[in-house]
Design a protein around this motif. Structure first.
Motif, PDB file in Angstrom:
ATOM      1  N   TRP A 124       0.868  -1.189   0.000  1.00 36.45           N
ATOM      2  CA  TRP A 124       0.000   0.000   0.000  1.00 36.45           C
ATOM      3  C   TRP A 124       0.896   1.227   0.000  1.00 36.45           C
ATOM      4  O   TRP A 124       1.691   1.414   0.926  1.00 36.45           O
ATOM      5  N   HIS A 125       0.788   2.059  -1.044  1.00 31.69           N
ATOM      6  CA  HIS A 125       1.678   3.209  -1.219  1.00 31.69           C
ATOM      7  C   HIS A 125       0.831   4.427  -1.559  1.00 31.69           C
ATOM      8  O   HIS A 125       0.181   4.465  -2.596  1.00 31.69           O
ATOM      9  N   ARG A 126       0.828   5.417  -0.684  1.00 33.63           N
ATOM     10  CA  ARG A 126       0.046   6.641  -0.888  1.00 33.63           C
ATOM     11  C   ARG A 126       0.846   7.852  -0.397  1.00 33.63           C
ATOM     12  O   ARG A 126       1.854   7.707   0.307  1.00 33.63           O
ATOM     13  N   LEU A 127       0.337   9.064  -0.719  1.00 33.14           N
ATOM     14  CA  LEU A 127       1.009  10.295  -0.301  1.00 33.14           C
ATOM     15  C   LEU A 127       0.230  11.062   0.768  1.00 33.14           C
ATOM     16  O   LEU A 127       0.829  11.697   1.635  1.00 33.14           O
ATOM     17  N   ARG A 128      -1.082  11.027   0.722  1.00 29.33           N
ATOM     18  CA  ARG A 128      -1.874  11.800   1.681  1.00 29.33           C
ATOM     19  C   ARG A 128      -1.598  11.369   3.118  1.00 29.33           C
ATOM     20  O   ARG A 128      -1.333  10.196   3.377  1.00 29.33           O
ATOM     21  N   PRO A 129      -1.735  12.288   4.070  1.00 27.02           N
ATOM     22  CA  PRO A 129      -1.572  11.907   5.484  1.00 27.02           C
ATOM     23  C   PRO A 129      -2.730  11.052   5.969  1.00 27.02           C
ATOM     24  O   PRO A 129      -3.834  11.086   5.418  1.00 27.02           O
ATOM     25  N   LEU A 130      -2.460  10.293   7.020  1.00 25.54           N
ATOM     26  CA  LEU A 130      -3.459   9.438   7.638  1.00 25.54           C
ATOM     27  C   LEU A 130      -4.122  10.163   8.804  1.00 25.54           C
ATOM     28  O   LEU A 130      -3.463  10.896   9.556  1.00 25.54           O
ATOM     29  N   ARG A 134       5.040  -4.427   7.718  1.00 30.67           N
ATOM     30  CA  ARG A 134       6.032  -3.439   8.135  1.00 30.67           C
ATOM     31  C   ARG A 134       6.077  -2.296   7.141  1.00 30.67           C
ATOM     32  O   ARG A 134       5.496  -2.376   6.059  1.00 30.67           O
ATOM     33  N   GLY A 135       6.764  -1.229   7.501  1.00 30.47           N
ATOM     34  CA  GLY A 135       6.898  -0.097   6.601  1.00 30.47           C
ATOM     35  C   GLY A 135       6.972   1.218   7.352  1.00 30.47           C
ATOM     36  O   GLY A 135       7.201   1.263   8.558  1.00 30.47           O
ATOM     37  N   TRP A 167       6.117   1.104  11.222  1.00 29.77           N
ATOM     38  CA  TRP A 167       5.092   0.087  11.503  1.00 29.77           C
ATOM     39  C   TRP A 167       5.783  -1.266  11.464  1.00 29.77           C
ATOM     40  O   TRP A 167       6.448  -1.607  10.483  1.00 29.77           O
ATOM     41  N   ASP A 168       5.636  -2.067  12.515  1.00 31.53           N
ATOM     42  CA  ASP A 168       6.258  -3.389  12.561  1.00 31.53           C
ATOM     43  C   ASP A 168       5.301  -4.329  13.280  1.00 31.53           C
ATOM     44  O   ASP A 168       5.043  -4.168  14.474  1.00 31.53           O
ATOM     45  N   GLN A 198       3.182   7.017   2.607  1.00 30.01           N
ATOM     46  CA  GLN A 198       2.611   5.836   3.253  1.00 30.01           C
ATOM     47  C   GLN A 198       3.125   4.633   2.471  1.00 30.01           C
ATOM     48  O   GLN A 198       2.785   4.478   1.292  1.00 30.01           O
ATOM     49  N   HIS A 199       3.949   3.823   3.085  1.00 29.75           N
ATOM     50  CA  HIS A 199       4.494   2.647   2.393  1.00 29.75           C
ATOM     51  C   HIS A 199       4.461   1.477   3.373  1.00 29.75           C
ATOM     52  O   HIS A 199       5.372   1.292   4.170  1.00 29.75           O
ATOM     53  N   LEU A 200       3.382   0.729   3.317  1.00 35.11           N
ATOM     54  CA  LEU A 200       3.185  -0.411   4.209  1.00 35.11           C
ATOM     55  C   LEU A 200       3.023  -1.679   3.375  1.00 35.11           C
ATOM     56  O   LEU A 200       2.412  -1.665   2.309  1.00 35.11           O
ATOM     57  N   VAL A 201       3.571  -2.775   3.883  1.00 34.19           N
ATOM     58  CA  VAL A 201       3.540  -4.056   3.181  1.00 34.19           C
ATOM     59  C   VAL A 201       2.961  -5.117   4.113  1.00 34.19           C
ATOM     60  O   VAL A 201       3.410  -5.252   5.255  1.00 34.19           O
ATOM     61  N   PHE A 202       1.986  -5.872   3.624  1.00 32.62           N
ATOM     62  CA  PHE A 202       1.303  -6.891   4.415  1.00 32.62           C
ATOM     63  C   PHE A 202       1.447  -8.250   3.741  1.00 32.62           C
ATOM     64  O   PHE A 202       1.234  -8.380   2.539  1.00 32.62           O
ATOM     65  N   THR A 203       1.787  -9.278   4.533  1.00 36.58           N
ATOM     66  CA  THR A 203       1.909 -10.642   4.023  1.00 36.58           C
ATOM     67  C   THR A 203       1.062 -11.574   4.868  1.00 36.58           C
ATOM     68  O   THR A 203       1.075 -11.495   6.105  1.00 36.58           O
TER      69      THR A 203
END
Length: 380
Positions: A239-245, A265-266, A280-281, A328-333
């Motif tokens: 998941w890769h985005r620019l806007r703030p959360l 993580r990311g 994020w971990d 925003q660069h988060l990876v889920f497995t």
């Protein structure tokens, strides 16, 4: 000429022992050192030194403070330096729950330069247990693999760090089906790390590793994160985005995100904390959110020279004229992850068009449930 040093990490002793035995067999004159930490909480450690013929030395080590750091500083490093003159290769077999990064950085120190050179960090994995262990939410204390008094780490957390830091992964045991499943899992967790069987290990007597570069492979700002992938039942979603959360909306989704995935993580940013890169971990249902330092966009340009080239390169790849390197660069497995659902869930946490137009002064007033976590860690 410096003596090569290879670290062998791993939760399961049979897997580590098989890798050590293979290295001893393949490298005449090699010596292996292992510290048994079962009694470390009582400030007592047993050191075992062996070569291909058997045990060379067995000693009980008394420590002023019972911990892994003390063992490395007070006994392992001096023992490695002492044996370097006569060994063709030095093999350090780490205890079950020891993470290799701290030991690698201790070996790669000024005191040992010219005498030792760290050449490989291998993690030996039991092909039967690894796919299950990475999903387990047990603390080490519940599994009997504690490495120090008061150790509150989780088994899956340690395993993830052992896998992701290593320069090579070694599979041991199980049948063909176990090996295939393990390789499929590792293809997602550490896609650029080579995987070996314990009957054919990589070359371990070459050039010295740079532990700074090893750290950059896993540190949030520069980590080599996995890409979108699907193999059989395992899926990795990026998941890769620019806007703030929006902090409150993200906080409400955390449980669902970490329970539907095995590993994630990311790096990310919250509207209430535009200067902070957050890490994020999460593994096996347990998540950690930590301050990973400032975004480069939050620093004066003169300060950019103070950060590593890898950090500047990572920022350049994500750079946007409006947000800078904030991303925003988060990876889920996990098994059977639905990319559409993961994206929709996270996208719902982004600021809306109306909230974006309200500006940073309005964002600063948002409820931020992460304050209790992040501010507590900053003052600890």
């Amino acid at each position: 000429m410096s003596t090569p040093v290879v670290l062998i990490a791993g939760l399961h002793a049979p897997a580590r022992t098989a890798a050590v035995d293979r290295l001893l067999h393949d490298h005449p004159g090699a010596v292996a050192i292992h510290h048994d930490l079962r009694e470390v909480v009582r400030e007592r450690v047993e050191r075992v030194v062996r070569d291909r013929s058997g045990i060379l030395d067995l000693a009980e080590v008394r420590l002023a403070h019972g911990c892994v750091t003390c063992t490395v500083r007070e006994d392992l490093l001096p023992e490695l330096i002492r044996r370097a003159a006569t060994a063709s290769l030095l093999i350090v077999e780490l205890w079950d729950a020891v993470e290799p990064r701290a030991v690698a950085e201790a070996v790669d120190c000024e005191e040992a330069h010219g005498v030792l050179r760290l050449t490989s960090v291998l993690t030996a994995l039991d092909a039967v247990h690894m796919p299950i262990d990475i999903t387990r939410g047990d603390r080490l204390a519940e599994t009997g693999q504690v490495a120090a008094a008061g150790d509150q780490r989780f088994l899956a957390e340690v395993l993830a760090r052992q896998i992701e830091y290593a320069t090579g992964l070694v599979l041991h045991g199980g049948d063909t089906e176990d090996e295939e499943l393990s390789r499929a899992v590792l293809d997602h967790l550490a896609p650029v790390t080579p995987v070996f069987g314990d009957d054919a290990l990589p070359e371990v007597t070459g050039a010295a590793l740079c532990t700074g570069m090893l750290a950059e492979r896993i540190d949030p700002a520069t980590a080599r994160l996995p890409v979108d992938a699907r193999t059989d039942e395992i899926t990795t979603v990026v998941w890769h985005r620019l806007r703030p959360l929006h902090p409150a909306r993200l906080f409400e989704t955390v449980d669902e995100l970490v329970t539907t995935s095995v590993r994630s993580r990311g790096r990310f940013w919250l509207a209430t904390r535009p200067e902070q890169m957050l890490a994020w971990d999460a593994v096996a249902g347990v998540v950690s959110v930590e301050d990973a330092g400032p975004w480069l966009a939050a620093l004066p340009q003169a300060a950019w020279e103070m950060v590593s080239p890898a950090r500047r390169a990572a920022a350049a790849l994500d750079w946007d004229e409006v947000t800078g390197d904030r991303v925003q660069h988060l990876v889920f497995t996990g098994p059977d992850l639905d990319p559409g659902h993961v994206h929709a869930l996270l996208d719902s946490c982004l600021l809306t068009e109306e909230e974006m137009l309200a500006g940073s002064d309005a964002w600063a007033g948002y409820d931020d449930p992460f304050t209790g976590v992040l501010d507590l860690k900053e003052t600890a």
